[in-house]
Design a protein around this motif. Structure first.
Motif, PDB file in Angstrom:
ATOM      1  N   ARG A 151       0.829  -1.202   0.000  1.00 37.01           N
ATOM      2  CA  ARG A 151       0.000   0.000   0.000  1.00 37.01           C
ATOM      3  C   ARG A 151       0.867   1.257   0.000  1.00 37.01           C
ATOM      4  O   ARG A 151       0.433   2.305  -0.462  1.00 37.01           O
ATOM      5  N   TYR A 179      -1.090   3.133  -2.861  1.00 36.06           N
ATOM      6  CA  TYR A 179      -1.663   4.481  -2.819  1.00 36.06           C
ATOM      7  C   TYR A 179      -0.655   5.537  -2.371  1.00 36.06           C
ATOM      8  O   TYR A 179      -0.891   6.733  -2.538  1.00 36.06           O
ATOM      9  N   CYS A 206      -2.347   8.042  -4.744  1.00 36.46           N
ATOM     10  CA  CYS A 206      -3.002   9.309  -4.397  1.00 36.46           C
ATOM     11  C   CYS A 206      -2.148  10.178  -3.470  1.00 36.46           C
ATOM     12  O   CYS A 206      -2.507  11.323  -3.199  1.00 36.46           O
ATOM     13  N   SER A 244     -11.933   8.495  -5.036  1.00 38.59           N
ATOM     14  CA  SER A 244     -10.786   8.251  -4.164  1.00 38.59           C
ATOM     15  C   SER A 244     -11.244   7.490  -2.940  1.00 38.59           C
ATOM     16  O   SER A 244     -12.311   7.768  -2.393  1.00 38.59           O
ATOM     17  N   LYS A 294     -10.102  -0.054  -0.332  1.00 33.34           N
ATOM     18  CA  LYS A 294      -8.862   0.714  -0.399  1.00 33.34           C
ATOM     19  C   LYS A 294      -7.791  -0.027  -1.180  1.00 33.34           C
ATOM     20  O   LYS A 294      -6.935   0.570  -1.800  1.00 33.34           O
TER      21      LYS A 294
END
Length: 410
Positions: A151, A179, A206, A244, A294
Protein backbone atom coordinates in the motif's frame (compact mmCIF):
# COMPACT_ATOMS: atom_id res chain seq x y z
CA UNK A 1 -19.32 -11.39 34.77
CA UNK A 2 -18.76 -9.53 31.47
CA UNK A 3 -15.80 -7.67 32.99
CA UNK A 4 -14.19 -10.90 34.17
CA UNK A 5 -14.53 -12.42 30.69
CA UNK A 6 -12.99 -9.32 29.13
CA UNK A 7 -10.06 -9.55 31.53
CA UNK A 8 -9.47 -13.20 30.58
CA UNK A 9 -9.48 -12.32 26.88
CA UNK A 10 -6.90 -9.57 27.40
CA UNK A 11 -4.61 -11.89 29.36
CA UNK A 12 -4.89 -14.61 26.75
CA UNK A 13 -4.18 -12.17 23.89
CA UNK A 14 -1.24 -10.60 25.74
CA UNK A 15 0.49 -13.92 26.46
CA UNK A 16 0.15 -15.20 22.91
CA UNK A 17 3.07 -13.25 21.27
CA UNK A 18 5.72 -14.19 23.89
CA UNK A 19 6.57 -17.80 22.87
CA UNK A 20 6.20 -16.89 19.18
CA UNK A 21 8.63 -13.98 19.43
CA UNK A 22 11.08 -15.91 21.62
CA UNK A 23 11.22 -18.69 19.01
CA UNK A 24 11.49 -16.08 16.26
CA UNK A 25 14.56 -14.52 17.92
CA UNK A 26 16.27 -17.90 18.33
CA UNK A 27 15.65 -18.79 14.67
CA UNK A 28 16.93 -15.40 13.53
CA UNK A 29 20.14 -15.80 15.55
CA UNK A 30 20.56 -19.33 14.14
CA UNK A 31 20.30 -18.12 10.52
CA UNK A 32 22.72 -15.28 11.20
CA UNK A 33 25.24 -17.77 12.57
CA UNK A 34 24.76 -20.14 9.61
CA UNK A 35 25.24 -17.34 7.05
CA UNK A 36 28.15 -15.84 9.01
CA UNK A 37 26.42 -12.47 9.35
CA UNK A 38 25.75 -10.34 12.42
CA UNK A 39 22.45 -10.03 14.24
CA UNK A 40 20.95 -6.58 13.66
CA UNK A 41 20.92 -4.78 17.04
CA UNK A 42 17.73 -2.87 16.12
CA UNK A 43 15.83 -6.06 15.23
CA UNK A 44 16.99 -7.81 18.42
CA UNK A 45 16.07 -4.78 20.53
CA UNK A 46 12.57 -4.55 19.00
CA UNK A 47 11.97 -8.27 19.51
CA UNK A 48 13.02 -8.14 23.17
CA UNK A 49 10.94 -5.02 23.75
CA UNK A 50 7.88 -6.74 22.25
CA UNK A 51 8.50 -9.82 24.41
CA UNK A 52 8.84 -7.70 27.58
CA UNK A 53 5.74 -5.64 26.80
CA UNK A 54 3.81 -8.71 25.59
CA UNK A 55 2.92 -7.06 22.30
CA UNK A 56 2.95 -8.15 18.67
CA UNK A 57 5.84 -6.91 16.53
CA UNK A 58 4.40 -5.43 13.33
CA UNK A 59 7.35 -3.37 12.12
CA UNK A 60 10.77 -4.80 11.24
CA UNK A 61 13.50 -2.13 11.07
CA UNK A 62 16.85 -3.27 9.72
CA UNK A 63 19.27 -0.41 10.46
CA UNK A 64 22.96 -0.22 9.67
CA UNK A 65 24.74 0.78 12.93
CA UNK A 66 26.86 3.93 12.62
CA UNK A 67 29.39 2.86 15.24
CA UNK A 68 31.10 0.70 16.29
CA UNK A 69 31.52 -1.09 12.97
CA UNK A 70 30.05 -4.59 13.11
CA UNK A 71 32.02 -7.52 11.64
CA UNK A 72 30.73 -9.70 10.01
CA UNK A 73 28.21 -7.44 8.22
CA UNK A 74 24.45 -7.43 8.75
CA UNK A 75 22.32 -9.03 6.03
CA UNK A 76 18.62 -8.88 5.13
CA UNK A 77 18.44 -12.56 4.13
CA UNK A 78 18.47 -14.17 7.64
CA UNK A 79 15.54 -11.98 8.67
CA UNK A 80 13.48 -12.90 5.58
CA UNK A 81 14.31 -16.59 6.03
CA UNK A 82 13.16 -16.41 9.66
CA UNK A 83 9.86 -14.76 8.70
CA UNK A 84 9.31 -17.52 6.14
CA UNK A 85 10.23 -20.48 8.34
CA UNK A 86 8.35 -19.21 11.39
CA UNK A 87 5.30 -18.37 9.23
CA UNK A 88 5.15 -15.01 10.96
CA UNK A 89 2.00 -13.42 9.52
CA UNK A 90 1.74 -10.44 11.88
CA UNK A 91 4.36 -8.20 10.27
CA UNK A 92 3.04 -5.28 8.22
CA UNK A 93 6.04 -2.98 7.68
CA UNK A 94 9.56 -3.72 6.44
CA UNK A 95 12.08 -0.87 6.86
CA UNK A 96 15.65 -1.13 5.56
CA UNK A 97 17.93 1.84 6.24
CA UNK A 98 21.46 2.59 5.09
CA UNK A 99 22.57 -0.66 3.44
CA UNK A 100 24.34 -1.69 0.24
CA UNK A 101 21.82 -4.35 -0.79
CA UNK A 102 23.21 -7.29 -2.75
CA UNK A 103 21.42 -9.04 -5.62
CA UNK A 104 20.59 -12.16 -3.52
CA UNK A 105 19.07 -9.97 -0.78
CA UNK A 106 16.87 -8.07 -3.23
CA UNK A 107 15.91 -11.31 -5.02
CA UNK A 108 14.71 -12.87 -1.75
CA UNK A 109 12.80 -9.70 -0.86
CA UNK A 110 11.19 -9.72 -4.32
CA UNK A 111 9.96 -13.29 -3.77
CA UNK A 112 8.18 -12.16 -0.61
CA UNK A 113 6.51 -9.26 -2.40
CA UNK A 114 5.42 -11.37 -5.36
CA UNK A 115 3.40 -13.84 -3.28
CA UNK A 116 0.39 -11.47 -3.17
CA UNK A 117 -2.07 -12.96 -0.72
CA UNK A 118 -0.02 -16.08 0.06
CA UNK A 119 3.09 -14.51 1.61
CA UNK A 120 4.09 -15.57 5.13
CA UNK A 121 4.59 -11.89 5.97
CA UNK A 122 1.96 -9.75 4.26
CA UNK A 123 3.88 -6.47 4.00
CA UNK A 124 1.75 -3.43 3.27
CA UNK A 125 4.58 -0.91 3.72
CA UNK A 126 8.11 -1.16 2.35
CA UNK A 127 10.75 1.44 3.24
CA UNK A 128 14.17 1.27 1.59
CA UNK A 129 15.88 4.46 2.77
CA UNK A 130 19.41 5.63 1.90
CA UNK A 131 20.30 2.27 0.36
CA UNK A 132 22.36 1.39 -2.71
CA UNK A 133 21.21 -1.12 -5.32
CA UNK A 134 22.57 -1.89 -8.78
CA UNK A 135 20.47 -1.85 -11.94
CA UNK A 136 19.77 -5.61 -11.81
CA UNK A 137 18.35 -5.29 -8.26
CA UNK A 138 16.17 -2.34 -9.22
CA UNK A 139 14.79 -4.19 -12.25
CA UNK A 140 14.06 -7.22 -10.05
CA UNK A 141 12.34 -5.03 -7.47
CA UNK A 142 10.33 -3.30 -10.21
CA UNK A 143 9.03 -6.66 -11.48
CA UNK A 144 8.06 -7.68 -7.93
CA UNK A 145 6.03 -4.48 -7.46
CA UNK A 146 3.72 -5.57 -10.29
CA UNK A 147 2.60 -8.57 -8.20
CA UNK A 148 2.84 -7.14 -4.69
CA UNK A 149 0.09 -6.07 -2.29
CA UNK A 150 2.01 -3.05 -1.00
CA UNK A 151 0.00 0.00 0.00
CA UNK A 152 2.97 2.30 0.61
CA UNK A 153 6.46 2.40 -0.96
CA UNK A 154 9.22 4.67 0.41
CA UNK A 155 12.56 4.97 -1.43
CA UNK A 156 13.85 8.20 0.11
CA UNK A 157 17.55 9.13 -0.24
CA UNK A 158 18.19 6.36 -2.80
CA UNK A 159 19.93 8.01 -5.77
CA UNK A 160 18.33 7.16 -9.11
CA UNK A 161 19.34 7.94 -12.67
CA UNK A 162 17.08 7.68 -15.72
CA UNK A 163 17.45 3.89 -16.13
CA UNK A 164 17.08 3.24 -12.41
CA UNK A 165 13.83 5.21 -12.02
CA UNK A 166 12.44 3.56 -15.18
CA UNK A 167 13.07 0.14 -13.60
CA UNK A 168 11.21 1.05 -10.42
CA UNK A 169 8.29 2.86 -12.04
CA UNK A 170 7.71 0.09 -14.58
CA UNK A 171 6.32 -2.00 -11.72
CA UNK A 172 3.75 0.66 -10.82
CA UNK A 173 1.92 0.87 -14.15
CA UNK A 174 -1.80 0.13 -13.68
CA UNK A 175 -1.12 -0.70 -10.01
CA UNK A 176 -4.41 -0.77 -8.08
CA UNK A 177 -3.09 -1.48 -4.59
CA UNK A 178 -0.34 1.11 -4.01
CA UNK A 179 -1.66 4.48 -2.82
CA UNK A 180 1.48 6.09 -1.35
CA UNK A 181 4.81 6.69 -3.14
CA UNK A 182 7.74 8.60 -1.64
CA UNK A 183 10.88 9.46 -3.64
CA UNK A 184 12.34 12.29 -1.56
CA UNK A 185 15.93 13.39 -2.17
CA UNK A 186 16.49 10.77 -4.88
CA UNK A 187 18.29 13.01 -7.40
CA UNK A 188 15.35 13.08 -9.82
CA UNK A 189 15.62 15.60 -12.65
CA UNK A 190 13.20 17.12 -15.21
CA UNK A 191 13.39 13.89 -17.25
CA UNK A 192 11.44 12.01 -14.55
CA UNK A 193 8.41 14.32 -14.66
CA UNK A 194 6.69 12.83 -17.72
CA UNK A 195 7.22 9.25 -16.51
CA UNK A 196 5.83 10.06 -13.06
CA UNK A 197 2.84 11.83 -14.63
CA UNK A 198 2.12 8.78 -16.76
CA UNK A 199 2.33 6.44 -13.75
CA UNK A 200 0.03 8.62 -11.62
CA UNK A 201 -2.48 8.74 -14.49
CA UNK A 202 -2.65 4.95 -14.74
CA UNK A 203 -2.45 3.85 -11.11
CA UNK A 204 -4.23 4.27 -7.78
CA UNK A 205 -1.42 6.39 -6.26
CA UNK A 206 -3.00 9.31 -4.40
CA UNK A 207 -0.11 10.43 -2.16
CA UNK A 208 3.10 11.52 -3.88
CA UNK A 209 6.16 12.85 -2.01
CA UNK A 210 8.95 14.23 -4.21
CA UNK A 211 10.60 16.79 -1.90
CA UNK A 212 14.28 17.58 -2.34
CA UNK A 213 14.69 16.66 -6.02
CA UNK A 214 15.42 18.83 -9.08
CA UNK A 215 12.29 18.50 -11.21
CA UNK A 216 12.39 22.24 -12.02
CA UNK A 217 9.41 23.86 -13.73
CA UNK A 218 9.62 21.64 -16.82
CA UNK A 219 9.62 18.38 -14.85
CA UNK A 220 6.86 19.49 -12.48
CA UNK A 221 4.83 20.67 -15.47
CA UNK A 222 5.15 17.29 -17.20
CA UNK A 223 4.07 15.60 -13.95
CA UNK A 224 0.96 17.71 -13.37
CA UNK A 225 -0.28 18.27 -16.94
CA UNK A 226 -2.22 14.97 -17.41
CA UNK A 227 -3.73 15.20 -13.91
CA UNK A 228 -4.84 18.83 -14.25
CA UNK A 229 -6.18 18.45 -17.78
CA UNK A 230 -8.21 15.42 -16.77
CA UNK A 231 -9.72 17.29 -13.79
CA UNK A 232 -10.61 20.23 -16.03
CA UNK A 233 -12.16 17.96 -18.67
CA UNK A 234 -14.33 16.22 -16.08
CA UNK A 235 -15.46 19.58 -14.71
CA UNK A 236 -16.44 20.87 -18.17
CA UNK A 237 -18.22 17.65 -19.08
CA UNK A 238 -20.04 17.65 -15.77
CA UNK A 239 -18.85 14.14 -15.07
CA UNK A 240 -17.89 12.75 -11.67
CA UNK A 241 -14.12 12.25 -11.29
CA UNK A 242 -12.64 8.86 -10.31
CA UNK A 243 -13.55 7.96 -6.75
CA UNK A 244 -10.79 8.25 -4.16
CA UNK A 245 -10.88 5.76 -1.23
CA UNK A 246 -10.38 8.73 1.12
CA UNK A 247 -13.49 10.60 -0.10
CA UNK A 248 -15.84 7.85 -1.27
CA UNK A 249 -19.12 6.80 0.35
CA UNK A 250 -19.66 3.14 1.33
CA UNK A 251 -21.81 2.54 -1.76
CA UNK A 252 -19.13 4.06 -4.04
CA UNK A 253 -16.48 1.96 -2.36
CA UNK A 254 -18.53 -1.17 -3.05
CA UNK A 255 -18.77 -0.21 -6.73
CA UNK A 256 -14.99 0.33 -6.81
CA UNK A 257 -14.40 -3.18 -5.48
CA UNK A 258 -16.71 -4.63 -8.12
CA UNK A 259 -14.66 -2.93 -10.87
CA UNK A 260 -11.42 -4.58 -9.71
CA UNK A 261 -9.67 -7.42 -11.46
CA UNK A 262 -11.34 -10.85 -11.41
CA UNK A 263 -8.96 -12.27 -8.79
CA UNK A 264 -9.27 -9.30 -6.49
CA UNK A 265 -13.02 -9.21 -7.13
CA UNK A 266 -13.37 -12.77 -5.86
CA UNK A 267 -11.37 -11.86 -2.76
CA UNK A 268 -13.63 -8.87 -2.13
CA UNK A 269 -16.77 -11.01 -2.48
CA UNK A 270 -15.47 -13.61 -0.03
CA UNK A 271 -14.61 -10.81 2.41
CA UNK A 272 -18.10 -9.31 2.12
CA UNK A 273 -19.65 -12.76 2.62
CA UNK A 274 -17.62 -13.14 5.80
CA UNK A 275 -18.69 -9.79 7.19
CA UNK A 276 -22.35 -10.51 6.33
CA UNK A 277 -22.28 -13.52 8.68
CA UNK A 278 -21.15 -11.43 11.62
CA UNK A 279 -23.64 -9.86 14.01
CA UNK A 280 -21.75 -6.63 14.54
CA UNK A 281 -24.25 -4.49 12.63
CA UNK A 282 -24.22 -2.23 9.55
CA UNK A 283 -21.39 0.01 10.74
CA UNK A 284 -19.00 -2.93 10.97
CA UNK A 285 -20.09 -4.12 7.53
CA UNK A 286 -19.45 -0.73 5.90
CA UNK A 287 -16.08 -0.48 7.60
CA UNK A 288 -15.12 -3.87 6.18
CA UNK A 289 -16.15 -2.81 2.68
CA UNK A 290 -14.18 0.43 2.97
CA UNK A 291 -11.06 -1.39 4.17
CA UNK A 292 -11.20 -3.89 1.30
CA UNK A 293 -11.98 -1.24 -1.32
CA UNK A 294 -8.86 0.71 -0.40
CA UNK A 295 -6.85 -2.15 -1.88
CA UNK A 296 -8.97 -1.98 -5.04
CA UNK A 297 -8.89 1.76 -5.67
CA UNK A 298 -9.78 2.79 -9.20
CA UNK A 299 -6.79 3.70 -11.34
CA UNK A 300 -6.90 7.24 -12.68
CA UNK A 301 -5.22 10.64 -12.70
CA UNK A 302 -6.16 11.90 -9.27
CA UNK A 303 -4.08 12.98 -6.28
CA UNK A 304 -4.94 13.72 -2.66
CA UNK A 305 -1.47 14.77 -1.44
CA UNK A 306 1.28 16.30 -3.56
CA UNK A 307 4.63 17.31 -2.04
CA UNK A 308 7.05 19.17 -4.34
CA UNK A 309 9.04 21.19 -1.80
CA UNK A 310 12.62 22.17 -2.70
CA UNK A 311 12.53 21.18 -6.39
CA UNK A 312 14.08 24.28 -7.97
CA UNK A 313 10.72 25.53 -9.29
CA UNK A 314 11.39 29.24 -9.83
CA UNK A 315 11.44 32.06 -12.38
CA UNK A 316 14.72 31.00 -14.02
CA UNK A 317 12.85 28.87 -16.54
CA UNK A 318 10.69 31.80 -17.71
CA UNK A 319 7.88 30.44 -19.92
CA UNK A 320 7.95 27.09 -18.15
CA UNK A 321 7.04 28.82 -14.87
CA UNK A 322 4.08 30.59 -16.51
CA UNK A 323 2.80 27.31 -17.95
CA UNK A 324 3.47 25.42 -14.68
CA UNK A 325 1.46 28.04 -12.77
CA UNK A 326 -1.41 27.73 -15.26
CA UNK A 327 -1.51 23.95 -14.90
CA UNK A 328 -1.18 24.08 -11.11
CA UNK A 329 -4.00 26.62 -10.72
CA UNK A 330 -6.14 24.49 -13.06
CA UNK A 331 -5.62 21.55 -10.71
CA UNK A 332 -6.44 23.69 -7.67
CA UNK A 333 -9.64 25.00 -9.28
CA UNK A 334 -11.06 21.72 -10.55
CA UNK A 335 -9.69 18.74 -8.56
CA UNK A 336 -12.18 17.65 -5.92
CA UNK A 337 -9.74 15.05 -4.60
CA UNK A 338 -6.76 17.30 -3.96
CA UNK A 339 -6.42 18.13 -0.24
CA UNK A 340 -2.74 18.98 0.33
CA UNK A 341 0.01 20.63 -1.77
CA UNK A 342 3.51 21.51 -0.52
CA UNK A 343 5.50 23.95 -2.68
CA UNK A 344 7.80 25.20 0.08
CA UNK A 345 11.39 26.25 -0.72
CA UNK A 346 10.48 27.00 -4.36
CA UNK A 347 10.90 30.67 -5.37
CA UNK A 348 7.67 30.96 -7.38
CA UNK A 349 7.54 34.74 -7.29
CA UNK A 350 4.74 37.25 -6.70
CA UNK A 351 2.81 36.71 -9.97
CA UNK A 352 2.61 32.95 -9.51
CA UNK A 353 1.58 33.38 -5.86
CA UNK A 354 -1.20 35.79 -6.90
CA UNK A 355 -2.51 33.25 -9.44
CA UNK A 356 -2.50 30.54 -6.75
CA UNK A 357 -4.49 32.84 -4.45
CA UNK A 358 -7.10 33.46 -7.18
CA UNK A 359 -7.37 29.72 -7.80
CA UNK A 360 -7.93 29.06 -4.08
CA UNK A 361 -10.73 31.64 -4.03
CA UNK A 362 -12.30 30.08 -7.13
CA UNK A 363 -12.06 26.66 -5.45
CA UNK A 364 -13.90 28.01 -2.42
CA UNK A 365 -16.56 29.59 -4.65
CA UNK A 366 -16.98 26.25 -6.40
CA UNK A 367 -17.54 24.65 -2.97
CA UNK A 368 -14.71 22.15 -3.35
CA UNK A 369 -13.02 20.73 -0.21
CA UNK A 370 -10.51 22.95 1.60
CA UNK A 371 -7.01 22.66 0.15
CA UNK A 372 -4.03 22.92 2.49
CA UNK A 373 -1.22 24.55 0.49
CA UNK A 374 2.30 25.55 1.56
CA UNK A 375 4.27 28.17 -0.38
CA UNK A 376 7.54 29.96 0.25
CA UNK A 377 7.29 33.07 2.46
CA UNK A 378 9.51 34.92 -0.06
CA UNK A 379 6.49 36.83 -1.41
CA UNK A 380 4.61 39.86 -0.13
CA UNK A 381 3.21 39.40 3.35
CA UNK A 382 -0.34 40.25 2.17
CA UNK A 383 -0.34 37.55 -0.52
CA UNK A 384 1.24 35.00 1.82
CA UNK A 385 -1.32 35.74 4.56
CA UNK A 386 -4.22 35.55 2.10
CA UNK A 387 -3.04 32.18 0.75
CA UNK A 388 -2.72 30.90 4.31
CA UNK A 389 -6.23 32.10 5.23
CA UNK A 390 -7.76 30.55 2.12
CA UNK A 391 -6.06 27.20 2.72
CA UNK A 392 -7.26 26.49 6.23
CA UNK A 393 -10.56 25.43 7.74
CA UNK A 394 -12.85 28.14 9.02
CA UNK A 395 -13.12 28.12 12.82
CA UNK A 396 -16.69 29.46 12.72
CA UNK A 397 -17.83 26.55 10.52
CA UNK A 398 -16.14 24.06 12.85
CA UNK A 399 -17.86 25.61 15.90
CA UNK A 400 -21.25 25.60 14.14
CA UNK A 401 -20.79 21.95 13.19
CA UNK A 402 -19.93 21.01 16.79
CA UNK A 403 -23.01 22.89 18.09
CA UNK A 404 -25.22 21.14 15.55
CA UNK A 405 -23.89 17.73 16.59
CA UNK A 406 -24.43 18.59 20.27
CA UNK A 407 -28.07 19.52 19.58
CA UNK A 408 -28.77 16.28 17.71
CA UNK A 409 -27.35 14.28 20.65
CA UNK A 410 -29.67 16.11 23.07
Amino acid sequence: MPKAKEGKRKTKGALLPIPILQKFLKTYEKYCAQSQTSVCPAIKKDLKKSIDSERILKKFTLVKPSSPRIVPPISLEPLLMTIRDECYKLGKEMCIWGFQLSNPEVARLALFLESKGHTTCPFTTLEIVDCKMDLWSLERLGKALQLSSLRSLVLDYCKFGNEEIESILSGLENNQSLYGLSLRFCGLGPWSGSKLGSIISQSAICELHLDGNSLLCSGALALLRPIAEYAEMKEKDGMAPPVSPDTATPSQLLQMSQRGSSLLGQTAKSSEAGTAKTTLGKKKNKKGIKKKAKALAEAGPWLVKLHLADNGIDGKEGEHLVEFTRILTCLIRFSAHLREVDLGSNALGEMAAADILQALRARKTGKLPILKITVTPQISSDTFTSIWKNSKKSKTKTIQKKKKMAKTRI
